[in-house]
Structure formats: structure tokens, C-alpha cells
Design a protein around this motif. Structure first.
Motif, PDB file in Angstrom:
ATOM      1  N   LEU A 288       5.853   9.002  -1.555  1.00 16.97           N
ATOM      2  CA  LEU A 288       4.813  10.023  -1.400  1.00 16.97           C
ATOM      3  C   LEU A 288       3.558   9.442  -0.753  1.00 16.97           C
ATOM      4  O   LEU A 288       2.923  10.096   0.088  1.00 16.97           O
ATOM      5  CB  LEU A 288       4.477  10.641  -2.759  1.00 16.97           C
ATOM      6  CG  LEU A 288       5.570  11.514  -3.385  1.00 16.97           C
ATOM      7  CD1 LEU A 288       5.210  11.851  -4.822  1.00 16.97           C
ATOM      8  CD2 LEU A 288       5.805  12.773  -2.557  1.00 16.97           C
ATOM      9  N   LYS A 289       3.211   8.217  -1.123  1.00 14.74           N
ATOM     10  CA  LYS A 289       2.067   7.554  -0.484  1.00 14.74           C
ATOM     11  C   LYS A 289       2.325   7.377   1.001  1.00 14.74           C
ATOM     12  O   LYS A 289       1.432   7.619   1.834  1.00 14.74           O
ATOM     13  CB  LYS A 289       1.794   6.200  -1.139  1.00 14.74           C
ATOM     14  CG  LYS A 289       1.223   6.266  -2.531  1.00 14.74           C
ATOM     15  CD  LYS A 289       1.106   4.860  -3.102  1.00 14.74           C
ATOM     16  CE  LYS A 289       0.624   4.826  -4.522  1.00 14.74           C
ATOM     17  NZ  LYS A 289       0.563   3.454  -5.053  1.00 14.74           N
ATOM     18  N   ALA A 290       3.532   6.952   1.355  1.00  9.93           N
ATOM     19  CA  ALA A 290       3.886   6.770   2.768  1.00  9.93           C
ATOM     20  C   ALA A 290       3.817   8.104   3.515  1.00  9.93           C
ATOM     21  O   ALA A 290       3.328   8.167   4.656  1.00  9.93           O
ATOM     22  CB  ALA A 290       5.279   6.148   2.889  1.00  9.93           C
ATOM     23  N   TRP A 291       4.290   9.183   2.869  1.00  5.73           N
ATOM     24  CA  TRP A 291       4.230  10.507   3.487  1.00  5.73           C
ATOM     25  C   TRP A 291       2.775  10.896   3.722  1.00  5.73           C
ATOM     26  O   TRP A 291       2.422  11.394   4.782  1.00  5.73           O
ATOM     27  CB  TRP A 291       4.926  11.537   2.599  1.00  5.73           C
ATOM     28  CG  TRP A 291       5.340  12.785   3.343  1.00  5.73           C
ATOM     29  CD1 TRP A 291       6.559  13.067   3.839  1.00  5.73           C
ATOM     30  CD2 TRP A 291       4.488  13.900   3.665  1.00  5.73           C
ATOM     31  NE1 TRP A 291       6.539  14.293   4.456  1.00  5.73           N
ATOM     32  CE2 TRP A 291       5.283  14.827   4.374  1.00  5.73           C
ATOM     33  CE3 TRP A 291       3.150  14.197   3.445  1.00  5.73           C
ATOM     34  CZ2 TRP A 291       4.783  16.037   4.844  1.00  5.73           C
ATOM     35  CZ3 TRP A 291       2.648  15.408   3.914  1.00  5.73           C
ATOM     36  CH2 TRP A 291       3.457  16.308   4.603  1.00  5.73           C
ATOM     37  N   TYR A 292       1.936  10.650   2.730  1.00  2.21           N
ATOM     38  CA  TYR A 292       0.515  10.961   2.872  1.00  2.21           C
ATOM     39  C   TYR A 292      -0.089  10.205   4.055  1.00  2.21           C
ATOM     40  O   TYR A 292      -0.811  10.770   4.877  1.00  2.21           O
ATOM     41  CB  TYR A 292      -0.253  10.616   1.590  1.00  2.21           C
ATOM     42  CG  TYR A 292      -1.742  10.749   1.758  1.00  2.21           C
ATOM     43  CD1 TYR A 292      -2.373  11.972   1.565  1.00  2.21           C
ATOM     44  CD2 TYR A 292      -2.530   9.666   2.138  1.00  2.21           C
ATOM     45  CE1 TYR A 292      -3.737  12.115   1.738  1.00  2.21           C
ATOM     46  CE2 TYR A 292      -3.901   9.798   2.319  1.00  2.21           C
ATOM     47  CZ  TYR A 292      -4.494  11.024   2.124  1.00  2.21           C
ATOM     48  OH  TYR A 292      -5.837  11.157   2.315  1.00  2.21           O
TER      49      TYR A 292
ATOM     50  N   PRO B 215      -8.909   9.343  -8.744  1.00  7.17           N
ATOM     51  CA  PRO B 215      -9.818   8.658  -7.807  1.00  7.17           C
ATOM     52  C   PRO B 215      -9.318   7.278  -7.379  1.00  7.17           C
ATOM     53  O   PRO B 215      -9.472   6.892  -6.223  1.00  7.17           O
ATOM     54  CB  PRO B 215     -11.139   8.568  -8.575  1.00  7.17           C
ATOM     55  CG  PRO B 215     -10.848   8.967  -9.972  1.00  7.17           C
ATOM     56  CD  PRO B 215      -9.550   9.690  -9.999  1.00  7.17           C
ATOM     57  N   ARG B 216      -8.689   6.559  -8.301  1.00  6.91           N
ATOM     58  CA  ARG B 216      -8.172   5.233  -7.949  1.00  6.91           C
ATOM     59  C   ARG B 216      -7.110   5.349  -6.864  1.00  6.91           C
ATOM     60  O   ARG B 216      -7.089   4.589  -5.906  1.00  6.91           O
ATOM     61  CB  ARG B 216      -7.604   4.556  -9.201  1.00  6.91           C
ATOM     62  CG  ARG B 216      -6.933   3.219  -8.947  1.00  6.91           C
ATOM     63  CD  ARG B 216      -5.980   2.817 -10.070  1.00  6.91           C
ATOM     64  NE  ARG B 216      -5.094   3.865 -10.551  1.00  6.91           N
ATOM     65  CZ  ARG B 216      -3.984   4.273  -9.916  1.00  6.91           C
ATOM     66  NH1 ARG B 216      -3.623   3.741  -8.784  1.00  6.91           N
ATOM     67  NH2 ARG B 216      -3.233   5.220 -10.437  1.00  6.91           N
ATOM     68  N   LEU B 217      -6.234   6.324  -7.007  1.00  8.00           N
ATOM     69  CA  LEU B 217      -5.189   6.555  -6.019  1.00  8.00           C
ATOM     70  C   LEU B 217      -5.798   6.961  -4.680  1.00  8.00           C
ATOM     71  O   LEU B 217      -5.362   6.492  -3.624  1.00  8.00           O
ATOM     72  CB  LEU B 217      -4.218   7.635  -6.509  1.00  8.00           C
ATOM     73  CG  LEU B 217      -3.112   8.058  -5.551  1.00  8.00           C
ATOM     74  CD1 LEU B 217      -2.221   6.880  -5.182  1.00  8.00           C
ATOM     75  CD2 LEU B 217      -2.299   9.194  -6.165  1.00  8.00           C
ATOM     76  N   MET B 218      -6.821   7.801  -4.702  1.00  8.81           N
ATOM     77  CA  MET B 218      -7.468   8.233  -3.465  1.00  8.81           C
ATOM     78  C   MET B 218      -8.083   7.040  -2.746  1.00  8.81           C
ATOM     79  O   MET B 218      -7.971   6.921  -1.522  1.00  8.81           O
ATOM     80  CB  MET B 218      -8.529   9.292  -3.779  1.00  8.81           C
ATOM     81  CG  MET B 218      -9.109   9.930  -2.553  1.00  8.81           C
ATOM     82  SD  MET B 218      -7.844  10.870  -1.673  1.00  8.81           S
ATOM     83  CE  MET B 218      -8.644  11.079  -0.111  1.00  8.81           C
ATOM     84  N   VAL B 219      -8.714   6.150  -3.495  1.00 13.17           N
ATOM     85  CA  VAL B 219      -9.297   4.942  -2.886  1.00 13.17           C
ATOM     86  C   VAL B 219      -8.190   4.085  -2.280  1.00 13.17           C
ATOM     87  O   VAL B 219      -8.317   3.575  -1.164  1.00 13.17           O
ATOM     88  CB  VAL B 219     -10.121   4.139  -3.935  1.00 13.17           C
ATOM     89  CG1 VAL B 219     -10.481   2.763  -3.418  1.00 13.17           C
ATOM     90  CG2 VAL B 219     -11.372   4.921  -4.315  1.00 13.17           C
ATOM     91  N   GLU B 220      -7.094   3.927  -3.010  1.00 11.01           N
ATOM     92  CA  GLU B 220      -5.961   3.139  -2.504  1.00 11.01           C
ATOM     93  C   GLU B 220      -5.432   3.723  -1.194  1.00 11.01           C
ATOM     94  O   GLU B 220      -5.174   2.989  -0.234  1.00 11.01           O
ATOM     95  CB  GLU B 220      -4.861   3.109  -3.562  1.00 11.01           C
ATOM     96  CG  GLU B 220      -3.616   2.374  -3.136  1.00 11.01           C
ATOM     97  CD  GLU B 220      -2.493   2.486  -4.159  1.00 11.01           C
ATOM     98  OE1 GLU B 220      -1.337   2.286  -3.741  1.00 11.01           O
ATOM     99  OE2 GLU B 220      -2.757   2.772  -5.346  1.00 11.01           O
ATOM    100  N   LEU B 221      -5.261   5.030  -1.147  1.00 11.61           N
ATOM    101  CA  LEU B 221      -4.759   5.682   0.059  1.00 11.61           C
ATOM    102  C   LEU B 221      -5.757   5.558   1.210  1.00 11.61           C
ATOM    103  O   LEU B 221      -5.371   5.314   2.353  1.00 11.61           O
ATOM    104  CB  LEU B 221      -4.454   7.155  -0.223  1.00 11.61           C
ATOM    105  CG  LEU B 221      -3.275   7.410  -1.156  1.00 11.61           C
ATOM    106  CD1 LEU B 221      -3.224   8.873  -1.573  1.00 11.61           C
ATOM    107  CD2 LEU B 221      -1.967   6.984  -0.506  1.00 11.61           C
ATOM    108  N   HIS B 222      -7.025   5.713   0.898  1.00 13.06           N
ATOM    109  CA  HIS B 222      -8.067   5.596   1.916  1.00 13.06           C
ATOM    110  C   HIS B 222      -8.063   4.194   2.518  1.00 13.06           C
ATOM    111  O   HIS B 222      -8.112   4.028   3.739  1.00 13.06           O
ATOM    112  CB  HIS B 222      -9.430   5.930   1.301  1.00 13.06           C
ATOM    113  CG  HIS B 222     -10.562   5.810   2.258  1.00 13.06           C
ATOM    114  ND1 HIS B 222     -10.708   6.640   3.344  1.00 13.06           N
ATOM    115  CD2 HIS B 222     -11.599   4.933   2.303  1.00 13.06           C
ATOM    116  CE1 HIS B 222     -11.788   6.291   4.011  1.00 13.06           C
ATOM    117  NE2 HIS B 222     -12.345   5.266   3.403  1.00 13.06           N
ATOM    118  N   ARG B 223      -7.966   3.193   1.671  1.00 13.08           N
ATOM    119  CA  ARG B 223      -7.941   1.808   2.161  1.00 13.08           C
ATOM    120  C   ARG B 223      -6.661   1.518   2.947  1.00 13.08           C
ATOM    121  O   ARG B 223      -6.688   0.777   3.925  1.00 13.08           O
ATOM    122  CB  ARG B 223      -8.102   0.837   0.999  1.00 13.08           C
ATOM    123  CG  ARG B 223      -9.521   0.869   0.463  1.00 13.08           C
ATOM    124  CD  ARG B 223      -9.801  -0.255  -0.480  1.00 13.08           C
ATOM    125  NE  ARG B 223     -11.208  -0.227  -0.847  1.00 13.08           N
ATOM    126  CZ  ARG B 223     -11.658  -0.476  -2.054  1.00 13.08           C
ATOM    127  NH1 ARG B 223     -10.822  -0.809  -3.021  1.00 13.08           N
ATOM    128  NH2 ARG B 223     -12.943  -0.424  -2.296  1.00 13.08           N
TER     129      ARG B 223
END
Length: 194
Positions: free
Chosen positions: A149-153, A173-181
Motif C-alpha cells: 500500500l505504501k508503494a501504491w501511494y 501522522p508518523r506514517l504520513m511523515v514516512e511517506l512524505h520522506r
């Protein structure tokens, strides 16, 4: 009984206890009380009642799932009796949750695949939040789905609506930061308009 103990303790503590038990009694004889002692030490919990009930008592375990989705349970039963089932994407989350609770990793993986097969920009955020919460509570079976799912995002982030991003920022929020980075972001969130 071991599967029930795993459910009781969670994957991390269960496997840590098994490793410690194996290391301690590798080339020696051991009793069930030795196993209980190691599991209590690792978990920090008294497991006397659990071991009395399942090792010393008679009868069969009772299953009570009052919060289980009926359609998911029927699909699970069909899978148990036939060895296979087509999990509709709309039922994938409920089936995966139930399969994980009942320690049926093959069915859980099938349900996760069904969820992933139908992911789109509208369903992505809900699935990300669900899988992230499941992994955070120790349900390792959802780790591969979360990675997909992260890869799809990362491949389709410009398709996700602003409301979805806001939901992700509030819910994880932690996941959002991870995806943003992972996207290469360093400062404020910048979005491309479609």
C-alpha cells in the motif's frame, strides 16, 4: 494450544518466548511447567490460569466472536471446509481481520491480496490506516500488505484527494511523515494538482 497462547500474548512476545525456551532447553528435557515459566518471564504476565485451562483441564475450546462480520465468517467457514474461497474486495478487510484473529495466515494473505487487487485512490487511505494500525498492534501478517500500500501511494500520491491526505495526517501522522520522506520530501507538503 500454542496458537491460542500466541493470540493471547501477541506475535512478538510469543516468538521471543519460544526462542528463549529453545535456547534454555535445547539439549535437555523440559516440562510444560518449564515452558510456562519461560513464557511468563518473557511476557511479564501470570499464565497459570491459561495453562491450567488448556493443559490440565478437559474439553474443547469454545469460540465466541460476537463482533465478527457475519459475511466474513461465512467466507471463512467456506474456506475451512473447501480449502479455498474467492474473497470479494468489499469483504477483504473483515475476512483478513477475522482470519488473523483465528490464526489462519493463508486466508489472511488471500484476503490481503483481495484488498490490494481493488485498491484505488478512493480506498487507499482507509486501507493504509487499517493496515498501519494492525501492524502497530502486533499483527505481523499485515506487514506485506502495508508495504504494498505504501508503494501504491508513492506511485499514485497525486491521485489521492486532499481530504484523504488530511485523514492520513490526522489518523497516522508518523506514517504520513514516512511517506512524505519516501517521496523525497524535506519541507512542507507540496501537492501536484491533477
Amino acid at each position: 494450544v500454542l496458537h491460542m497462547l500466541r493470540q493471547e500474548l501477541g506475535d512478538r512476545l510469543f516468538w521471543a518466548g519460544l526462542r528463549q525456551y529453545y535456547e534454555k532447553f535445547r539439549d535437555r528435557n523440559a516440562l510444560s511447567s518449564d515452558f510456562q515459566s519461560v513464557m511468563e518471564q518473557v511476557s511479564g504476565r501470570s499464565l497459570g490460569e491459561f495453562f491450567r485451562q488448556w493443559l490440565e483441564g478437559g474439553g474443547a475450546p469454545s469460540l465466541d466472536l460476537p463482533d465478527a462480520d457475519l459475511e466474513a465468517f461465512l467466507l471463512l467457514l467456506r474456506w475451512l471446509y473447501t480449502g479455498g474461497v474467492n474473497v470479494p474486495p468489499a469483504q477483504a478487510v473483515a475476512v483478513a481481520e477475522l482470519a488473523d484473529r483465528l490464526l489462519l495466515p493463508e486466508l489472511c494473505a488471500e484476503a490481503c491480496s483481495a484488498a490490494l487487487s481493488a485498491v484505488d485512490a478512493g480506498s487507499l487511505v482507509g486501507l493504509l490506516l487499517w493496515a498501519d494500525a494492525a501492524v502497530a498492534r502486533g499483527a505481523a501478517a499485515f506487514g506485506p500488505l502495508l508495504r504494498e500500500l505504501k508503494a501504491w501511494y508513492l506511485a499514485h500520491d497525486n491521485e489521492v484527494a486532499d481530504e484523504g491526505l488530511e485523514q492520513l495526517m490526522v489518523g497516522a501522522p508518523r506514517l504520513m511523515v514516512e511517506l512524505h520522506r519516501a517521496r523525497g520530501g524535506t519541507g512542507g507538503v507540496k501537492r501536484r494538482r491533477v
